[in-house]
Motif scaffolding. Structure first.
Motif, mmCIF file in Angstrom:
data_model
loop_
_atom_site.group_PDB
_atom_site.id
_atom_site.type_symbol
_atom_site.label_atom_id
_atom_site.label_comp_id
_atom_site.label_asym_id
_atom_site.label_seq_id
_atom_site.Cartn_x
_atom_site.Cartn_y
_atom_site.Cartn_z
ATOM 1 N N THR A 37 35.334 1.706 -8.375
ATOM 2 C CA THR A 37 36.433 2.516 -8.907
ATOM 3 C C THR A 37 37.770 2.057 -8.354
ATOM 4 O OG1 THR A 37 34.984 4.448 -9.156
ATOM 5 C CG2 THR A 37 37.362 4.863 -9.068
ATOM 6 N N SER A 38 37.785 1.743 -7.065
ATOM 7 C CA SER A 38 39.009 1.257 -6.431
ATOM 8 C C SER A 38 39.463 -0.063 -7.047
ATOM 9 C CB SER A 38 38.792 1.099 -4.928
ATOM 10 O OG SER A 38 39.941 0.570 -4.304
ATOM 11 N N ASN A 91 40.927 0.483 -10.530
ATOM 12 C CA ASN A 91 42.302 0.978 -10.455
ATOM 13 C C ASN A 91 43.286 -0.157 -10.177
ATOM 14 O OD1 ASN A 91 41.436 3.604 -10.895
ATOM 15 N ND2 ASN A 91 41.293 4.094 -8.714
ATOM 16 N N GLU A 92 42.884 -1.055 -9.288
ATOM 17 C CA GLU A 92 43.738 -2.208 -8.990
ATOM 18 C C GLU A 92 43.889 -3.112 -10.211
ATOM 19 O OE1 GLU A 92 42.677 -4.356 -5.416
ATOM 20 O OE2 GLU A 92 41.961 -2.527 -4.461
#
Length: 659
Positions: free
Chosen positions: A15-16, A19-20
């Protein structure tokens, strides 16, 4: 073996990263607009294909070093490049037409929120970062009236679909309006069966849908004879009826995205006849717009040529003489004038360009009526492709290397410089080239023997000399079936052409075929080209929809270099809708091939041209010195057998009467 980290932790990391990635994509999009601002000052073309190829080649190499598949990298960046190109076009087009720059557009479209027209209008506004005030309409006439009266800034009209073809009612509306076409957009159409929550496919008895989705999903619906079909004015109306019914026995055909607006669930997906299903919309407004010279542009015009023999061909030759590509031709009857037609043309050119202006002046002198409906940015972004060598997957056999070396060192065998007289290929009743013309029918397997025999008899009586059989992998007991099919064709003196669509088809084709045809999807397969070059039977090579004329001639050179001189080239259309969907017939390629090569040229207009227009195009093919036509029977299926027979008769009459 070490214990893996907890699944929740891995998902948090993904998920991180997502987002990036989104943040980086947004930043890249902003930078692409900086590029547009620079091009506005320097007046440079939007697309720099050389840079795009260099970029893809570098990214493929870097991706391989990190274990990423080349095709995955290319597919991802083709989408990114397309988005960048369309955003730059929208920016520059807005700058060239400042009076159109508003915070909000009122858009008239067919149906209500959730219809495909609504989705297309929403995406068009989103790309231009303006708010959409929507005005749903019940008919195409109502859309036009809303814009003409000033109640709407723009109207969205669906003009064609890759599955069901042109939308004739829209062409009829365009005949009688003063509005100008100022834009276009194409969306993917994903038809689903939408029902209320908790519904089951076994419970469905009634299906609501617009006539277009019903036509595009005809195969699925034919297998569901228990469904009662109810016609609606739009997909949105269909979804609204299901939502209001609160009944588990009713469903609608529409998009999953639109269905979500009505709290409907997709209980069946991918209903369309064709895997790739796209709809193209035109945007109409009260005032025409200017298209900057660096943007790829499209002109749409209507004309009436009169009933003089060859008048349409003469008009098309005006475009050819100025190197103008016609990407679409459609005809509609002129009300009150029996047997006369109005022709609609899409031409890939800017109205202000010198060639387009010169062509219009000449057409004004030779046609009975001509009017420009609009000039607007073309939103078809042809994906940048890499060669096999750039993909680092080119075959490295000594034989193919030797062929390449021979081709580069000697005069090219396909050229008129190598052989001045036209090649004539004769196989049974089929005689192509050097002034001889022929007609081939194309049949799709699976099919049973009795039906095949009946069709063979009818095709012979109609005037065909050969039958091309495709879909070998779809036929059960294929070896026994093909043997019987060939025997049936022989009874009627029809030549048996087997189409190679997969590498595994090659052995069977060489065993049974009178003529072998290589499908366009295998045109770049050098190993197969070399094998075809060693055969003693004639070979037809179909042009890949993404291939240039040079690519097709290079494939021909490989076959000729192996010894087989009985070679026929086939033009079936080039891709214009995002590398998929309905192709465009490239008659300019026919002219170029006849000028460069002594080989016979077949044209198959079945995939690119509406059935009713094929006789007209066949006349044009003969006027442009084509050596024959191939007619795909599946592509010209009509409501009745009699209609199909009449159309085939018109096609062959156009072919032979102009000879």
């Amino acid at each position: 073996m070490s214990k893996p980290q907890p699944l929740n932790h891995t998902r948090e990391q993904i998920t991180s990263l997502d987002n990036e990635l989104l943040a980086l994509l947004a930043k890249r999009r902003e930078l692409s607009l900086d590029v547009a601002r620079s091009k506005e000052v320097d007046v440079r073309p939007i697309r720099d294909t050389i840079r795009e190829k260099e970029l893809l080649s570098r990214l493929v190499k870097q991706g391989r070093e990190q274990g990423l598949d080349a095709h995955y990298v290319i597919s991802l960046y083709q989408s990114i490049i397309e988005d960048s190109v369309l955003n730059q076009q929208a920016y520059l087009h807005g700058r060239a037409n400042p009076e159109t720059q508003q915070q909000q557009y009122c858009i008239a479209y067919l149906g209500a929120r959730g219809s495909y027209s609504y989705l297309a209008a929403s995406r068009y506004c989103n790309r231009r970062q303006v708010e959409m005030q929507d005005l749903g309409c019940q008919s195409f006439d109502e859309i036009v009236q809303a814009v003409e009266s000033g109640h709407a800034d723009y109207g969205f009209l669906p003009i064609e679909n890759t599955s069901s073809g042109s939308i004739n009612e829209v062409y009829d509306v365009l005949q009688h309006t003063s509005l100008a076409i100022v834009g276009e957009t194409t969306i993917e159409v994903g038809h689903c069966l939408l029902a209320n929550s908790g519904s089951n496919i076994a419970d469905i008895k009634t299906v609501y849908a617009h006539p277009q989705p019903i036509s595009q999903c005809s195969r699925y619906l034919s297998q569901r004879s228990e469904f009662k079909l109810e016609y609606c004015s739009s997909s949105a109306e269909a979804m609204e009826k299901v939502c209001n019914a609160n009944d588990s026995s009713v469903a609608a055909i529409g998009s999953a995205e639109g269905g979500a607006l009505y709290q409907l669930e997709a209980i069946e997906t991918d209903l369309a006849n064709q895997k790739v299903n796209q709809s193209r919309f035109i945007v109409v407004a009260r005032k025409a717009v200017e298209v900057p010279s660096q943007l790829p542009a499209k002109c749409t015009l209507i004309m009436a040529t009169g009933q003089k023999p060859g008048a349409l061909v003469e008009a098309l030759l005006v475009l050819k003489a100025r190197n103008l590509n016609m990407s679409k031709l459609e005809s509609r009857p002129i009300p009150g004038t029996p047997w006369e037609e109005m022709f609609y043309l899409d031409i890939d050119a800017n109205l202000s360009s010198e060639p387009m202006q010169a062509a219009l002046k000449e057409l004004e002198r030779t046609t009975r009526f001509i009017k420009v409906l609009g000039c607007y940015p073309c939103e078809t972004v042809k994906p940048t492709q890499l060669s096999n060598s750039q993909l680092m997957i080119e075959p490295n056999t000594s034989k193919s290397t030797a062929v390449a070396a021979t081709t580069s060192n000697k005069q090219q065998r396909f050229s008129k410089q190598y052989k001045s007289e036209a090649t004539q290929v004769v196989c049974g009743q089929l005689d192509l080239g050097n002034g001889n013309i022929g007609a081939l029918a194309q049949m799709q397997l699976p099919i049973d023997l009795l039906q095949f025999e009946q069709m063979a008899k009818e095709l012979k009586e109609a005037g065909f000399q050969a039958v091309a059989i495709q879909g070998l992998s779809q036929q059960s007991d294929v070896i026994n079936s093909i043997d019987k099919f060939k025997h049936a064709l022989a009874q009627f003196n029809l030549v048996c052409v087997l189409v190679i669509e997969h590498e595994t088809d090659l052995t069977m084709a060489t065993q049974f075929a009178d003529v072998v045809m290589l499908s366009g999807n295998l045109m770049y397969n050098q190993a197969i080209l070399i094998q075809l070059g060693s055969l003693l039977v004639p070979v037809i090579v179909e042009r890949n929809t993404m291939a240039s004329v040079d690519d097709l001639l290079n494939a021909a050179e490989i076959i000729l270099g192996q010894g087989n001189q009985q070679l026929i080239l086939c033009e079936s259309g080039v891709t214009t809708l995002n590398n998929s969907g309905k192709p465009s017939l490239d008659l300019a390629a026919l002219v170029e091939l006849k000028a460069l090569s002594h080989l016979p040229i077949l044209v198959n207009p079945s995939y690119a041209i509406e059935s009713e227009q094929m006789p007209t195009f066949v006349r044009a093919i003969r006027q442009l010195k084509g050596d024959g036509v191939m007619v795909n029977l599946s592509a010209i299926e009509h409501a009745s057998k009699a209609d199909t027979a009449e159309l085939i008769n018109k096609i062959l009459s156009s072919l032979y009467q102009s000879h």
